[in-house]
Design a protein around this motif. Structure first.
Motif, mmCIF file in Angstrom:
data_model
loop_
_atom_site.group_PDB
_atom_site.id
_atom_site.type_symbol
_atom_site.label_atom_id
_atom_site.label_comp_id
_atom_site.label_asym_id
_atom_site.label_seq_id
_atom_site.Cartn_x
_atom_site.Cartn_y
_atom_site.Cartn_z
ATOM 1 N N HIS A 149 -3.788 4.252 -3.053
ATOM 2 C CA HIS A 149 -2.941 4.630 -4.084
ATOM 3 C C HIS A 149 -1.932 3.631 -4.349
ATOM 4 O O HIS A 149 -1.145 3.258 -3.488
ATOM 5 C CB HIS A 149 -2.396 6.054 -3.795
ATOM 6 C CG HIS A 149 -3.155 7.039 -3.484
ATOM 7 N ND1 HIS A 149 -3.383 7.675 -2.397
ATOM 8 C CD2 HIS A 149 -4.605 7.571 -4.264
ATOM 9 C CE1 HIS A 149 -4.559 8.710 -2.363
ATOM 10 N NE2 HIS A 149 -5.160 8.493 -3.552
ATOM 11 N N ALA B 54 -4.758 1.889 7.268
ATOM 12 C CA ALA B 54 -3.346 2.559 7.461
ATOM 13 C C ALA B 54 -2.475 1.876 8.557
ATOM 14 O O ALA B 54 -1.198 1.785 8.362
ATOM 15 C CB ALA B 54 -3.351 3.859 7.788
ATOM 16 N N THR C 111 1.005 -1.072 -0.066
ATOM 17 C CA THR C 111 0.068 0.191 0.002
ATOM 18 C C THR C 111 0.839 1.262 -0.013
ATOM 19 O O THR C 111 1.527 1.503 0.911
ATOM 20 C CB THR C 111 -0.795 -0.005 1.122
ATOM 21 O OG1 THR C 111 -1.712 -1.083 1.138
ATOM 22 C CG2 THR C 111 -1.952 1.347 1.313
ATOM 23 N N GLN C 112 0.715 2.219 -1.173
ATOM 24 C CA GLN C 112 1.483 3.369 -1.127
ATOM 25 C C GLN C 112 0.963 4.457 0.041
ATOM 26 O O GLN C 112 1.497 4.784 0.551
ATOM 27 C CB GLN C 112 1.577 3.552 -2.535
ATOM 28 C CG GLN C 112 2.030 2.920 -3.490
ATOM 29 C CD GLN C 112 3.620 2.465 -3.363
ATOM 30 O OE1 GLN C 112 4.323 3.387 -2.941
ATOM 31 N NE2 GLN C 112 3.970 1.299 -3.225
ATOM 32 N N SER C 113 -0.416 4.727 -0.148
ATOM 33 C CA SER C 113 -1.070 5.582 0.564
ATOM 34 C C SER C 113 -2.653 5.219 0.384
ATOM 35 O O SER C 113 -2.811 4.648 -0.397
ATOM 36 C CB SER C 113 -0.733 7.223 0.087
ATOM 37 O OG SER C 113 -0.885 7.521 -1.042
ATOM 38 N N LEU C 114 -3.263 5.899 1.250
ATOM 39 C CA LEU C 114 -4.748 5.885 1.287
ATOM 40 C C LEU C 114 -5.515 7.385 1.175
ATOM 41 O O LEU C 114 -4.837 8.291 1.552
ATOM 42 C CB LEU C 114 -5.036 5.131 2.467
ATOM 43 C CG LEU C 114 -4.515 3.694 2.691
ATOM 44 C CD1 LEU C 114 -4.918 3.075 4.008
ATOM 45 C CD2 LEU C 114 -5.188 2.622 1.773
ATOM 46 N N GLY C 115 -6.683 7.209 0.840
ATOM 47 C CA GLY C 115 -7.271 8.471 0.875
ATOM 48 C C GLY C 115 -8.917 8.268 0.647
ATOM 49 O O GLY C 115 -9.199 6.974 0.583
ATOM 50 N N ARG D 216 1.218 -0.214 7.740
ATOM 51 C CA ARG D 216 2.331 0.005 8.559
ATOM 52 C C ARG D 216 2.977 -1.054 9.144
ATOM 53 O O ARG D 216 4.158 -1.394 9.180
ATOM 54 C CB ARG D 216 1.861 1.223 9.664
ATOM 55 C CG ARG D 216 3.188 1.970 10.488
ATOM 56 C CD ARG D 216 2.855 3.063 10.861
ATOM 57 N NE ARG D 216 1.454 3.036 11.594
ATOM 58 C CZ ARG D 216 0.564 3.761 11.157
ATOM 59 N NH1 ARG D 216 0.565 4.710 10.039
ATOM 60 N NH2 ARG D 216 -0.624 3.777 11.689
#
Length: 499
Positions: free
Chosen positions: A453, A479, A431-435, A483
């Motif tokens: 993302h 998230a 996972t690169q990032s979330l939104g 991590r």
């Protein structure tokens, strides 16, 4: 010195005897492209005015045209020859170094610990000479790839094995090991298979592989005929021919030609890239081989796939076929990336599950087959998916019951689409990032879209029209999962300790 984590421009100190040149035939294979470019440009300019082209070639005009083409060819071949003399590469335990440039000299350094994929590509003309282009895809955005074109095909294959071994954490031994000294490499299922020396690269052996699936040519052709491109071409032909008959003019038929050629080119591209498609598992990664006129042998090291998408169009619903695509950092986007990011061009349901297993052997549930089936064809909350509430029907009256997301111990799985079904799988550690996205209508209905993302590629995971509170809770939980997964992920040097 300008640097980043993957590719740097530097005057790195490399032993003089480590530098190598490309194959001497390389200028001949690259020089002809200048002639093709001139002919293509002229054809494009005069495609709409055949009479002007014939007037230009009348008399001795054709001599001028031929002379111009020959002049461009001489310049192209001369430039390619000079560029070949100035281009060199070297391989160390940490990186591949590449020097090029006539006027402006450039040295690039592709770090092996950021290696995402290694492809051996053989265009038709190169294959006739027994040559290949070795392409190194490195995580570093646009321009991060390194292309070693052209090498002898056996040398390219041997160098591929060497680079993958170095990237996996192995180091060149002081002596060349024998077959008896080769380590046993585990295959899926636990049984060891002894590696067999190839004799091509001193100190390194090509890892064994196990074939997982192949694509019959008959299925590839039938699936292409059942694609939306063929349906669109047929509908367009019928409409234009009917219009021409009603108007009693042939003009619409000529106007149809460019669009028809575009459709045919897209269909040929799918057949050309998918011919002979087969996948295998190996300790050095996922091996894919495919291509008719341009043959490609890809190797994606373990853990480099960022996301997976399974897609089924309406026309594939009857035979239950699926297309499997992947995101790999370094491939990016474009026509070449579209061919390189296909994990299976036309899979049965069982083969699609096998392709997903290649990327993520552990889906994090006790019954992965049931989970895959539910993701592919389930509705509402089947299989424990978090789904869109009933209010989402105002924004998506057809597909709202198919939208959903399920989080397992190892991955996030989303599904969508009633006419065109999509299933996206993202390992937590990738996972690169979330939104969260929320438009005005969504806000009024208490809905929000959950977005994952990923790296550039065909897979853009998102789940639209979830309940806003559920989407916010999922964002916080995912998230934390991502991590934790990154902190406990295995080492990048996946083969260290096997030698």
């Amino acid at each position: 010195m300008k640097t980043d984590d993957q590719v740097v421009e530097a005057d790195e100190a490399v032993p003089a005897d480590a530098w190598r040149r490309m194959h001497p035939v390389t200028p001949a294979l690259k020089g002809w492209k200048a002639i093709v470019a001139v002919v293509a440009f002229a054809s494009y300019q005069f495609a709409d005015d055949v009479r002007a082209a014939s007037d230009l070639l009348a008399g001795r005009g054709w001599l001028f045209a031929v002379g111009l083409v020959l002049l461009v060819g001489v310049v192209g071949f001369a430039y390619s020859g000079l560029a070949w003399r100035m281009t060199r590469y070297a391989v160390t335990d940490e990186a591949v170094h590449y020097r090029s440039g006539l006027v402006f000299r450039q040295q690039r350094q592709a770090r092996l610990d950021r290696l995402q994929a290694v492809d051996v590509v053989q265009p038709l003309l190169a294959r006739l000479f027994g040559l290949a282009d070795l392409r190194l895809e490195v995580a570093g955005g646009s321009g991060s790839a390194v292309s070693l074109a052209y090498l002898r095909e056996p040398d390219a294959q041997a160098l591929r094995s060497e680079l993958l071994a170095l990237a996996a954490g192995l180091r060149r031994p002081t002596t060349n090991p024998s077959a008896a000294d080769a380590p046993a490499v585990p295959l899926p299922g636990g049984e060891p298979t002894a590696a067999v020396p190839t004799g091509r690269v001193p100190g390194f052996e090509e890892a064994p592989e196990r074939e997982v699936y192949t694509v019959p040519m008959s299925r590839l052709l039938v699936s292409t005929l059942r694609s939306a491109g063929v349906v669109g071409l047929v509908v367009m032909l019928v409409a234009v021919v009917a219009g021409a008959l009603i108007a009693q003019e042939a003009g619409p038929l000529f106007a149809l030609l460019p669009a028809a050629l575009g459709f045919v080119g897209a269909l040929w591209g799918r057949v050309n890239s998918g011919a002979g498609f087969r996948a295998a598992w190996s300790p050095d990664g996922i091996r894919l081989r495919h291509g008719l006129t341009e043959q490609r042998a890809q190797t994606v090291p373990p853990g480099r796939v960022q996301a997976v998408r399974l897609t089924q169009s309406l026309w594939w619903r009857g035979p239950d076929w699926w297309r499997v695509q992947i995101n790999v950092a370094g491939y990016g986007t474009g026509d070449d990336a579209a061919r390189a990011t296909v994990l299976h061009p036309v899979a049965t349901r069982q083969e699609a599950a096998a392709a997903l297993w290649l990327v993520l052997p552990d889906l994090g549930v006790e019954d992965p087959w049931e989970l895959i089936n539910t993701a592919m064809s389930g509705m509402d909350d089947d299989g424990g998916f978090i789904t869109s509430p009933r209010s989402a029907r105002w924004l998506d009256p057809i597909g709202w019951r198919r939208r959903g997301v399920r989080v397992t111990r190892t991955a996030l799985i989303s599904r969508s689409g009633r006419l065109v079904r999509n299933v996206d799988v993202v390992p937590h550690e990738r996972t690169q990032s979330l939104g969260l996205d929320q438009g005005p209508l969504q806000r009024r209905l208490g809905l929000a879209s959950f977005v994952v993302h990923s790296t550039p590629g065909p897979v853009s995971p998102r789940v639209d029209h979830l309940e806003a509170k559920a989407a916010a809770a999922l964002l916080d939980e995912q998230a934390e999962r991502a991590r934790t997964a990154r902190a406990s992920a295995g080492p990048e040097l996946w083969m260290r300790g096997t030698a």
